[in-house]
Design a protein around this motif. Structure first.
Motif, PDB file in Angstrom:
ATOM      1  N   SER A  78      -6.904  -2.174   0.836  1.00 52.61           N
ATOM      2  CA  SER A  78      -5.816  -3.128   0.624  1.00 52.61           C
ATOM      3  C   SER A  78      -5.771  -3.562  -0.829  1.00 52.61           C
ATOM      4  CB  SER A  78      -5.986  -4.358   1.533  1.00 52.61           C
ATOM      5  OG  SER A  78      -7.134  -5.099   1.159  1.00 52.61           O
ATOM      6  N   SER A 110      -5.479  -5.104   9.540  1.00 50.55           N
ATOM      7  CA  SER A 110      -4.731  -4.798   8.318  1.00 50.55           C
ATOM      8  C   SER A 110      -3.284  -4.463   8.641  1.00 50.55           C
ATOM      9  CB  SER A 110      -5.381  -3.627   7.580  1.00 50.55           C
ATOM     10  OG  SER A 110      -5.218  -2.414   8.293  1.00 50.55           O
ATOM     11  N   THR A 117      -9.310 -10.987  -0.096  1.00 55.11           N
ATOM     12  CA  THR A 117      -8.119 -10.295   0.388  1.00 55.11           C
ATOM     13  C   THR A 117      -7.032 -11.328   0.658  1.00 55.11           C
ATOM     14  OG1 THR A 117      -8.838 -10.344   2.703  1.00 55.11           O
ATOM     15  CG2 THR A 117      -9.384  -8.378   1.409  1.00 55.11           C
ATOM     16  N   ALA A 150      -2.066  -3.363   3.013  1.00 57.58           N
ATOM     17  CA  ALA A 150      -2.902  -2.209   3.281  1.00 57.58           C
ATOM     18  C   ALA A 150      -1.999  -1.068   3.726  1.00 57.58           C
ATOM     19  CB  ALA A 150      -3.934  -2.534   4.360  1.00 57.58           C
TER      20      ALA A 150
END
Length: 456
Positions: free
Chosen positions: A102, A381, A257, A409
């Motif tokens: 990602s 994701s 993330t 992602a």
């Protein structure tokens, strides 16, 4: 019977495969002069404030391995993800479908090509970009390979903090009945905010059996567009990592993330104070680090839980365009960068329409992936920049106590609004390459995979 049950439980516990964790970071900073991403203009990088990195965590036990990689980039194109998976799998044996790659969405990273008509207009055809794109999959794979080589017994703990003071929904109901996007500070025409924020700050801490910190994984739903300028930078996650490293030890790696933040940024319209530059990034990173430090004290251990993975490839319909839309888009695109440069929103429309037309109604294929540790925590994701309402819907329907939603992602690397936003229009809707309902498809598939992983 009671003694037989206890005996079986003892045997099961004794034969459990302990969790192993490896982590690594690889520098992916481009050369100076490479075009930067994030805006509808050309910016050539003049230097480096802090290095961009691809950070990987590999989890292993019970004969299974899985990897998660976060790159300090605006996005990762599908072909980059697929090539990196292939290279990493060949060296580590980790199945490609068990690798999540990602992007953090840093707007002070390089332009990433292979995503559509917009690339060439803003420096995507320059030799420096070509060189960078050729090297990127290898560097991402290298981070996984290095992390895999460091696999060692470890323990994990997870928790969710709450931080609602630095994130703001950037869509507003206006007094004229429209829905505005980034309408400006102290705008008197703002009626009310058009959607929520997600205050969840997910934290996963990985340590050696003796308690030495290996890695902290942090997830938060907030756009990375606070720095600006022409220097490479990871934005506010740089400060987050620096502070956590000072607290836990410089050997610990912090991986950040981005959650579902397609309609979330850091701009507080209730005041007129400036909110741009490294100082703002440091402020946000410091606030988030403070909440992580508090959350450390409330983490729940994940005791030798098995690694569980799921992946499904789905098809998302392309945004519909008419012949008239295409003709208008070509006219607008021809004026980009000239003295007759079109309005911003018209430029956004033009590149979207050209991309949609180029696909000739062929749906986008994208991966939804789940990596879980037992029944305690799961990472899921998603492609693109997903509206916060969709991320919250996944977490609310997930059977896991802690569900971490990771956007950007695989692909397509486009905005994915929820169904309610489409008739409201404005930037994210105009920009979206996917048809209405695509976001709900993501939610449906993600929840299905989460339930399958939980029931294993």
């Amino acid at each position: 019977m009671r003694f037989i049950v206890l005996f079986l439980l003892t045997i099961t516990a004794a034969s459990a495969d302990p969790l192993q964790v490896g982590r690594a970071a690889v520098v992916i900073t481009p050369e100076p002069g490479t075009p930067m991403a994030g805006y509808y203009s050309i910016r050539l990088a003049t230097g480096t404030h802090d290095d961009l990195q691809a950070k990987a965590i590999v989890l292993a036990n019970n004969g299974r391995k899985a990897a998660m990689v976060a790159c300090d980039l605006v996005a990762v194109a599908p072909h980059v993800v697929e090539e990196a998976r292939k290279l990493a799998s060949a060296s580590t044996g980790i199945p490609p479908e068990n690798i999540i790659v990602s992007a953090t969405h840093s707007h002070t990273g390089p332009i990433i090509t292979g995503r559509g008509a917009r690339d060439a207009n803003y420096g995507g055809a320059l030799p420096a970009v070509k060189r960078y794109m050729e090297s990127l999959p290898k560097k991402i794979a290298e981070s996984i390979i290095k992390a895999n080589s460091e696999l060692a017994p470890a323990r994990a703990a997870v928790g969710v903090g709450k931080e609602g003071s630095v994130a703001f929904n950037r869509r507003f109901h206006m007094k004229d009945g429209s829905v505005g996007w980034n309408p400006g500070k102290l705008n008197p025409n703002i009626l009310r905010v058009a959607g929520p924020v997600d205050p969840d700050l997910a934290v996963a801490l990985f340590e050696t059996p003796s308690g030495e910190p290996l890695a902290t994984y942090v997830n938060y739903a907030l756009h990375l567009d606070t720095v600006g300028g022409t220097e490479w930078s990871a934005d506010y996650p740089y400060t987050l990592a620096r502070i956590l490293g000072a607290a836990k030890g410089s050997d610990m790696m912090t991986m950040f993330t981005i959650g579902a933040a397609g309609n979330i940024n850091h701009i507080d319209v209730s005041h007129n104070r400036p909110q741009k530059g490294h100082g703002e990034a440091e402020r946000i990173g410091t606030v988030l680090a403070g909440e992580v430090l508090k959350t450390y004290t409330r983490l729940t251990p994940v005791d030798d839980a098995p690694v569980v993975t799921r992946k499904e490839t789905i098809r998302l319909d392309v945004a519909p365009v008419t012949p008239g839309d295409i003709d208008r888009a070509k006219t607008i695109a021809a004026k980009v960068g000239t003295s007759e440069s079109p309005r911003f929103i018209d430029t956004v429309f033009a590149f979207k329409a050209l991309d949609a037309a180029a696909r000739q109604k062929q749906p986008y294929e994208t991966d939804i992936q789940v990596i879980a540790l037992g029944k305690q925590v799961a990472w899921v994701s998603l492609p693109g920049e997903v509206f916060v309402e969709l991320g919250q819907a996944i977490k609310q329907a997930s059977p896991f106590p802690v569900t971490i939603v990771v956007e950007l992602a695989h692909g397509p690397t486009t905005y994915i609004p929820n169904r309610a936003a489409f008739p409201q229009g404005n930037y994210e809707v105009v920009s979206s390459r996917c048809d209405i309902g695509s976001g709900e498809r993501l939610v449906e598939t993600a929840v299905k995979l989460l339930k399958e992983a939980y029931s294993e």
